[in-house]
Design a protein around this motif. Structure first.
Motif, PDB file in Angstrom:
ATOM      1  N   GLN A  32      -4.768  -0.105 -11.571  1.00 58.43           N
ATOM      2  CA  GLN A  32      -5.744   0.969 -11.347  1.00 58.43           C
ATOM      3  C   GLN A  32      -5.994   1.176  -9.851  1.00 58.43           C
ATOM      4  O   GLN A  32      -6.008   2.319  -9.365  1.00 58.43           O
ATOM      5  CB  GLN A  32      -7.051   0.609 -12.065  1.00 58.43           C
ATOM      6  N   LYS A  33      -6.169   0.078  -9.109  1.00 60.08           N
ATOM      7  CA  LYS A  33      -6.378   0.181  -7.663  1.00 60.08           C
ATOM      8  C   LYS A  33      -5.169   0.818  -6.976  1.00 60.08           C
ATOM      9  O   LYS A  33      -5.300   1.680  -6.102  1.00 60.08           O
ATOM     10  CB  LYS A  33      -6.628  -1.201  -7.056  1.00 60.08           C
ATOM     11  N   PHE A  34      -3.971   0.364  -7.365  1.00 62.74           N
ATOM     12  CA  PHE A  34      -2.738   0.856  -6.733  1.00 62.74           C
ATOM     13  C   PHE A  34      -2.525   2.334  -7.031  1.00 62.74           C
ATOM     14  O   PHE A  34      -2.140   3.115  -6.143  1.00 62.74           O
ATOM     15  CB  PHE A  34      -1.555   0.013  -7.228  1.00 62.74           C
ATOM     16  N   ALA A  35      -2.770   2.714  -8.270  1.00 58.64           N
ATOM     17  CA  ALA A  35      -2.617   4.127  -8.637  1.00 58.64           C
ATOM     18  C   ALA A  35      -3.596   5.002  -7.855  1.00 58.64           C
ATOM     19  O   ALA A  35      -3.233   6.061  -7.339  1.00 58.64           O
ATOM     20  CB  ALA A  35      -2.836   4.284 -10.140  1.00 58.64           C
ATOM     21  N   GLN A  36      -4.827   4.554  -7.746  1.00 57.39           N
ATOM     22  CA  GLN A  36      -5.837   5.321  -7.011  1.00 57.39           C
ATOM     23  C   GLN A  36      -5.458   5.458  -5.541  1.00 57.39           C
ATOM     24  O   GLN A  36      -5.579   6.540  -4.944  1.00 57.39           O
ATOM     25  CB  GLN A  36      -7.198   4.637  -7.151  1.00 57.39           C
ATOM     26  N   ALA A  37      -4.986   4.365  -4.937  1.00 58.24           N
ATOM     27  CA  ALA A  37      -4.620   4.400  -3.519  1.00 58.24           C
ATOM     28  C   ALA A  37      -3.425   5.313  -3.276  1.00 58.24           C
ATOM     29  O   ALA A  37      -3.400   6.070  -2.291  1.00 58.24           O
ATOM     30  CB  ALA A  37      -4.319   2.992  -3.033  1.00 58.24           C
ATOM     31  N   THR A  38      -2.432   5.261  -4.124  1.00 59.93           N
ATOM     32  CA  THR A  38      -1.245   6.099  -3.909  1.00 59.93           C
ATOM     33  C   THR A  38      -1.536   7.573  -4.195  1.00 59.93           C
ATOM     34  O   THR A  38      -0.928   8.457  -3.580  1.00 59.93           O
ATOM     35  CB  THR A  38      -0.086   5.623  -4.803  1.00 59.93           C
ATOM     36  N   GLN A  39      -2.448   7.851  -5.115  1.00 62.81           N
ATOM     37  CA  GLN A  39      -2.834   9.247  -5.375  1.00 62.81           C
ATOM     38  C   GLN A  39      -3.540   9.851  -4.167  1.00 62.81           C
ATOM     39  O   GLN A  39      -3.337  11.018  -3.816  1.00 62.81           O
ATOM     40  CB  GLN A  39      -3.739   9.323  -6.607  1.00 62.81           C
ATOM     41  N   GLN A  40      -4.357   9.051  -3.497  1.00 65.11           N
ATOM     42  CA  GLN A  40      -5.150   9.555  -2.371  1.00 65.11           C
ATOM     43  C   GLN A  40      -4.364   9.600  -1.062  1.00 65.11           C
ATOM     44  O   GLN A  40      -4.815  10.214  -0.088  1.00 65.11           O
ATOM     45  CB  GLN A  40      -6.390   8.676  -2.184  1.00 65.11           C
ATOM     46  N   ASN A  41      -3.194   8.951  -1.027  1.00 67.26           N
ATOM     47  CA  ASN A  41      -2.478   8.830   0.256  1.00 67.26           C
ATOM     48  C   ASN A  41      -1.018   9.253   0.155  1.00 67.26           C
ATOM     49  O   ASN A  41      -0.150   8.692   0.837  1.00 67.26           O
ATOM     50  CB  ASN A  41      -2.551   7.381   0.746  1.00 67.26           C
ATOM     51  N   SER A  66      11.113  -6.831  -7.902  1.00 60.65           N
ATOM     52  CA  SER A  66      10.296  -5.971  -8.752  1.00 60.65           C
ATOM     53  C   SER A  66       9.005  -6.695  -9.094  1.00 60.65           C
ATOM     54  O   SER A  66       9.024  -7.899  -9.377  1.00 60.65           O
ATOM     55  CB  SER A  66      11.045  -5.626 -10.043  1.00 60.65           C
ATOM     56  N   PHE A  67       7.882  -5.980  -9.041  1.00 56.40           N
ATOM     57  CA  PHE A  67       6.591  -6.611  -9.311  1.00 56.40           C
ATOM     58  C   PHE A  67       5.806  -5.785 -10.322  1.00 56.40           C
ATOM     59  O   PHE A  67       6.081  -4.604 -10.540  1.00 56.40           O
ATOM     60  CB  PHE A  67       5.780  -6.771  -8.021  1.00 56.40           C
ATOM     61  N   ARG A  68       4.813  -6.433 -10.921  1.00 58.59           N
ATOM     62  CA  ARG A  68       3.976  -5.766 -11.898  1.00 58.59           C
ATOM     63  C   ARG A  68       2.542  -6.264 -11.735  1.00 58.59           C
ATOM     64  O   ARG A  68       2.299  -7.465 -11.630  1.00 58.59           O
ATOM     65  CB  ARG A  68       4.487  -6.040 -13.313  1.00 58.59           C
ATOM     66  N   PHE A  69       1.597  -5.298 -11.677  1.00 59.90           N
ATOM     67  CA  PHE A  69       0.181  -5.642 -11.513  1.00 59.90           C
ATOM     68  C   PHE A  69      -0.497  -5.815 -12.863  1.00 59.90           C
ATOM     69  O   PHE A  69      -0.014  -5.327 -13.895  1.00 59.90           O
ATOM     70  CB  PHE A  69      -0.550  -4.512 -10.765  1.00 59.90           C
ATOM     71  N   ASP A  70      -1.661  -6.487 -12.833  1.00 58.25           N
ATOM     72  CA  ASP A  70      -2.521  -6.488 -14.014  1.00 58.25           C
ATOM     73  C   ASP A  70      -3.244  -5.135 -14.073  1.00 58.25           C
ATOM     74  O   ASP A  70      -3.045  -4.266 -13.209  1.00 58.25           O
ATOM     75  CB  ASP A  70      -3.508  -7.660 -13.971  1.00 58.25           C
ATOM     76  N   GLY A 113       6.353  -1.792  -9.271  1.00 57.40           N
ATOM     77  CA  GLY A 113       7.065  -1.228  -8.131  1.00 57.40           C
ATOM     78  C   GLY A 113       8.119  -2.193  -7.638  1.00 57.40           C
ATOM     79  O   GLY A 113       8.422  -3.197  -8.290  1.00 57.40           O
ATOM     80  N   GLN A 114       8.690  -1.869  -6.474  1.00 58.81           N
ATOM     81  CA  GLN A 114       9.742  -2.693  -5.897  1.00 58.81           C
ATOM     82  C   GLN A 114       9.426  -2.987  -4.439  1.00 58.81           C
ATOM     83  O   GLN A 114       8.820  -2.172  -3.743  1.00 58.81           O
ATOM     84  CB  GLN A 114      11.109  -1.997  -5.977  1.00 58.81           C
ATOM     85  N   ILE A 115       9.845  -4.172  -4.001  1.00 58.91           N
ATOM     86  CA  ILE A 115       9.749  -4.540  -2.591  1.00 58.91           C
ATOM     87  C   ILE A 115      11.164  -4.695  -2.063  1.00 58.91           C
ATOM     88  O   ILE A 115      11.959  -5.479  -2.594  1.00 58.91           O
ATOM     89  CB  ILE A 115       8.991  -5.873  -2.403  1.00 58.91           C
ATOM     90  N   SER A 116      11.499  -3.914  -1.069  1.00 58.88           N
ATOM     91  CA  SER A 116      12.822  -4.017  -0.451  1.00 58.88           C
ATOM     92  C   SER A 116      12.648  -4.396   1.008  1.00 58.88           C
ATOM     93  O   SER A 116      11.628  -4.110   1.625  1.00 58.88           O
ATOM     94  CB  SER A 116      13.577  -2.694  -0.570  1.00 58.88           C
ATOM     95  N   GLY A 117      13.626  -5.055   1.573  1.00 52.64           N
ATOM     96  CA  GLY A 117      13.508  -5.473   2.971  1.00 52.64           C
ATOM     97  C   GLY A 117      14.744  -6.172   3.469  1.00 52.64           C
ATOM     98  O   GLY A 117      14.653  -7.216   4.108  1.00 52.64           O
ATOM     99  N   ASN A 130      -3.612  -9.841  -7.917  1.00 51.28           N
ATOM    100  CA  ASN A 130      -3.504  -8.931  -9.058  1.00 51.28           C
ATOM    101  C   ASN A 130      -2.095  -8.862  -9.635  1.00 51.28           C
ATOM    102  O   ASN A 130      -1.855  -8.118 -10.578  1.00 51.28           O
ATOM    103  CB  ASN A 130      -3.947  -7.518  -8.639  1.00 51.28           C
ATOM    104  N   LEU A 131      -1.148  -9.629  -9.049  1.00 47.66           N
ATOM    105  CA  LEU A 131       0.217  -9.654  -9.578  1.00 47.66           C
ATOM    106  C   LEU A 131       0.283 -10.517 -10.833  1.00 47.66           C
ATOM    107  O   LEU A 131      -0.313 -11.594 -10.890  1.00 47.66           O
ATOM    108  CB  LEU A 131       1.181 -10.225  -8.546  1.00 47.66           C
ATOM    109  N   VAL A 132       1.005 -10.028 -11.820  1.00 46.84           N
ATOM    110  CA  VAL A 132       1.213 -10.826 -13.025  1.00 46.84           C
ATOM    111  C   VAL A 132       2.671 -11.249 -13.177  1.00 46.84           C
ATOM    112  O   VAL A 132       2.973 -12.160 -13.941  1.00 46.84           O
ATOM    113  CB  VAL A 132       0.765 -10.060 -14.294  1.00 46.84           C
ATOM    114  N   ASP A 133       3.569 -10.598 -12.444  1.00 42.64           N
ATOM    115  CA  ASP A 133       4.977 -10.965 -12.551  1.00 42.64           C
ATOM    116  C   ASP A 133       5.721 -10.461 -11.328  1.00 42.64           C
ATOM    117  O   ASP A 133       5.343  -9.449 -10.716  1.00 42.64           O
ATOM    118  CB  ASP A 133       5.617 -10.385 -13.811  1.00 42.64           C
TER     119      ASP A 133
END
Length: 853
Positions: free
Chosen positions: A290-299, A281-285, A327-331, A263-266
């Motif tokens: 929608q999936k990511f927003a739903q998961a983060t709202q519920q958790n 930095s990443f960006r979803f389609d 969002g961002q991936i750090s590590g 689902n990544l576009v960039d």
């Protein structure tokens, strides 16, 4: 025959002029060519990695990964299908290529069969010829146990699809590195070849290609700690994964995937505005957002894990819903690490793991040295041939040298047109062609001398000389061409480059001998109206020779047989010093950054790594060392791990100039192909000579050639020279040269057999060998001069290659006289098998003046 119309003259010189125009860009740099008019040719011969530096990596799709993924998919499909059909089951499992499930209620067995039937439906094979592929076969014993078997055909179909998909992913990843003109292509059913010219950091390329880059976002299981899960058993819906830290930190991760990398576009490398550390930095389609927003709202308040190839990159806590789809991936990334991760994510995931089974990396410094050495050897070899020909033939030698210059220009232009890659062995092929190219001119010139000696006027002698030499030249060159073609189809890498160059050289040699040389001679005759041979022709020194070669044939034959037995005995008892091409392992060429290379220190450091036998020796000068590492027992991955450890141990004090790593799978294939190559070439040549001559000639030529091959192998055994892929090229070249020489002698024997029907065979063979002695000596000398230049000035890399060919030319010349000839006597060859139509019948047993030595 010597008359050339204007259009023929125009065509000959037009071909030469066009060839020169196509070849001339190779003399200029790319920057200089940019200033040329657009209508002029700009294309250049592509330099191989051994000449310009870069990396050649062969990747293999792991079949086990494909089977495992398919097995998991089928298990999941069976579970979902049976649940949707309300069929009760137990014991659902998968192992090997089989999934089995037991239907609890046998009354539901038919319903289960009907529900699972769609899983066995054939899929479209996706080929131009159409067709379908059955991926799953279903069976049951009637007791409730249903088995679904993955078919080999279906797995092969998935393998083929995975290779195609992997090529596209690899191409995107390599393109992201900003390299110029990478070559990415399929080889076989499960291999991918990646060649990147001029690459300065092959380790980074391998790191990018080795990762499947399967990115998933999954929740961390908070019902128990990772430590407790390790000590007891994790829940069925979760698993233990480890972080990329050192030491690795365990996490208990839910198996359910919230969002996947599909689902990544960039993805872009950037910096965290607060900490200024490198992040991705990443960006979803829209679907992924929608999936990511739903998961983060519920958790909110729970940690979630960002997982790349089953390793936890980071596991931040969700502080608030993330609804923007980015969002961002750090590590704890470095700048290069963040860039590489972004490249991987943008390029997409590989369908299966790619294992490096072969690696050949050459530094730019080695490439520059190879070009310099190759050019030096070429110039010296060419000068040697030019001086030699003028010394023996005077004006005729000048004409031959003009044709030779046109020949080299045409070879370069053909290589440019067909987009061939010029390698160091390819340069060796050009130098060898220069040595052998004069053979056609020598054959013609010696035929002309024979005709003049028989009393013919010079014009008729020249015309007849070209006509009578034509068949011999064709036969001699076709045998070399057959060996080169077999070498091309069964060889790989630089060996194929050598085969291409040699094949092109054979064709251009025949063309220049019968067009340019003939035209030049016709013009000379027309302008000078010469009645006699030029005084510069000095090969008459061979005419007084009447050597009785066959008188000592039994002694020489016995000595040759003993030498062959010794060579075979050494081969059986001692064996060849096989290079990594045939037994696997690694070769590393390093150069000290300061001072000389310390061989003892290198051995001590690498011995501590426990990677098996280590050999270190000086290579070229005292600053450079060549390190050989034995094949690792753990297979291809172990080879790469060993090379990583070697690099880590030495890179502080040494520059890595050249690396070659060959895994066990590739080495086994190369051994098989090399054996098949020699046998196939001998078989093809046997058939050709049998058709053109008689069976006695064909068998005699093959036995003589086998003598040369056995003695050349004996040289490798005796001297301990490393036997590698280029050694196979040397042996097949020796095969071609030896047969070339033998065919020329046999051709004269066949001609004399038609003329002197009752002459004793040993006498006839002696006459034939003496008649062709000048050609044998002169061609051997010019070839040896070219090869000697290669050996002395071509550099260490091809020294063993040229040494084997030098020896092979000598034994090939010997065998064409003392092996090929006596074999005809042993086979009781009879003159009456030849048709004498069109031939002048001489008095029985009395040679004509033209036939005398």
């Amino acid at each position: 025959m010597l008359y050339f119309s204007r259009w023929k003259t125009f065509m000959i010189w037009a071909v030469v002029a066009i060839s020169a125009l196509i070849a001339v860009p190779n003399l200029f740099s790319d920057k200089q060519l940019e200033a040329w008019p657009s209508w002029l040719p700009h294309q250049k011969v592509t330099l191989g990695l051994d000449l310009q530096g870069g990396s050649h990596i062969m990747l293999k799709i792991e079949r086990a990964d494909i089977v495992k993924e398919r097995l998991e998919t089928v298990v999941g499909d069976v579970r979902t299908t049976l649940r949707d059909a309300n069929v009760r089951y137990s014991g659902l499992s998968g192992a090997g290529q089989t999934v089995q499930v037991r239907i609890t209620d046998t009354a539901q067995l038919q319903a289960a069969r009907d529900a699972l039937k769609p899983l066995t439906n054939p899929v479209n094979g996706g080929t131009l010829m159409g067709g379908s592929v059955t991926e799953v076969n279903m069976s049951d014993d009637g007791s409730g146990l249903i088995k679904l078997e993955l078919t080999d055909q279906g797995i092969q179909y998935r393998m083929s699809s995975a290779v195609g998909q992997s090529i596209e992913v690899v191409r995107r990843r390599v393109d992201e590195l900003g390299t110029t003109e990478p070559l990415i292509q399929r080889q076989g059913s499960d291999r991918i070849i990646v060649q990147v010219p001029g690459l300065q950091d092959p380790q980074r390329l391998k790191a990018l290609l080795n990762q499947t880059a399967k990115l998933t976002f999954r929740m961390v299981d908070s019902t128990m700690s990772a430590t407790d899960a390790l000590n007891t058993r994790p829940p069925a819906t979760s698993e233990i994964l480890y972080s990329t830290d050192d030491p690795a930190v365990p996490y208990l991760i839910e198996k359910r995937v919230v969002v996947s990398g599909e689902n990544l576009v960039d993805a872009q490398a950037s910096f965290n505005q607060q900490s200024n550390e490198p992040v991705v930095s990443f960006r979803f389609d829209s679907r992924g957002a929608q999936k990511f927003a739903q998961a983060t709202q519920q958790n909110v308040g729970r940690p979630f894990a960002i997982i790349l190839d089953n390793q936890v990159i980071s596991a931040p806590v969700i502080r608030e819903p993330i609804v923007g789809g980015s969002g961002q991936i750090s590590g704890n990334f470095t700048v290069e690490g963040a860039n590489d991760l972004a490249v991987l994510l943008r390029a997409g995931a590989l369908p299966a793991t790619l294992t490096v089974v072969e690696e050949r990396t050459v530094g730019p410094g080695v490439g520059a040295d190879s070009i310099r050495d190759g050019l030096t050897a070429s110039v010296i070899g060419a000068l040697g041939v030019v001086v030699f020909m003028i010394g023996f033939y005077g004006l005729f030698g000048v004409l031959a040298n003009i044709a030779l210059a046109a020949n080299v220009i045409m070879i370069l232009s053909v290589l440019t047109l067909i987009g061939s890659t010029l390698t160091l062995p390819g340069i060796a092929g050009i130098v060898l062609t220069m040595g052998m190219a004069v053979d056609s001119n020598v054959l013609v010139y010696e035929r002309i001398r024979d005709e003049v000696k028989s009393g013919r006027p010079l014009v008729q002698a020249i015309d007849s000389g070209f006509q009578r030499a034509f068949a011999t030249i064709i036969d001699a060159n076709v045998t070399t061409l057959i060996a080169a073609m077999v070498l091309f189809f069964l060889g790989s890498g630089p060996v194929r480059g050598f085969a291409v160059t040699l094949s092109v050289g054979v064709i251009t040699t025949v063309f220049t001998a019968f067009t340019m040389t003939r035209w030049l001679m016709a013009v000379w005759l027309r302008r000078t109206r010469q009645k006699h041979l030029p005084k510069g022709v000095r090969t008459g020194i061979f005419d007084a020779q009447n050597i009785r070669f066959m008188a000592i044939r039994r002694y020489v034959f016995a000595a040759a047989a003993i030498a062959c037995i010794i060579a075979v005995g050494g081969f059986v008892t001692k064996g060849l010093n096989l290079g990594i091409d045939f037994k696997g392992g690694s070769i590393v060429e390093v150069q000290a950054k300061q001072g000389n290379a310390d061989l003892s220190e290198i051995r001590e450091k690498l011995a501590e790594l426990n990677i098996g036998e280590i050999q270190a020796q000086s290579f070229g000068d005292n600053t450079t060392a060549l390190i050989r590492i034995q094949a690792q027992e753990g297979g291809e991955n172990a080879e790469q791990s060993a090379m990583t450890m070697v690099r880590g141990e030495l890179e502080q004090n040494y520059d890595f100039r050249r690396i070659e790593v060959v895994g066990p799978a590739v080495s086994g294939e190369l051994t098989m192909n090399a054996t098949l190559g020699v046998l196939a070439s001998l078989a093809a040549i046997l058939v050709y000579i049998w058709i053109r001559f008689e069976w006695q000639f064909a068998v005699g030529a093959i036995i003589a050639t086998m003598h040369d091959v056995i003695l050349t192998l004996g040289l490798f055994v005796l001297t301990g020279i490393e036997f590698n892929l280029t050694s196979i090229a040397a042996i097949l070249t020796v095969v071609g040269y030896s047969l070339n020489d033998t065919v020329v002698v046999y051709d004269r024997m066949r001609e004399n057999l038609r003329r002197y029907k009752k002459m004793p065979l040993p006498v006839l063979i002696d006459i034939s060998i003496n008649q062709t002695l000048s050609r044998t000596v002169l061609t051997g000398m010019t070839t040896l001069l070219a090869l000697l230049a290669l050996y002395l000035f071509g550099g260490e890399v091809i020294a063993s290659f040229t040494a084997a060919m030098l020896f092979g030319v000598l034994v090939g010349t010997f065998s064409s006289i003392y092996i090929a000839g006596p074999l005809l006597i042993a086979f009781r060859l009879r003159p009456d098998i030849f048709d004498k139509e069109g031939e002048q019948t001489e008095k029985e047993g009395v040679p004509s003046k033209a036939a005398k030595a």
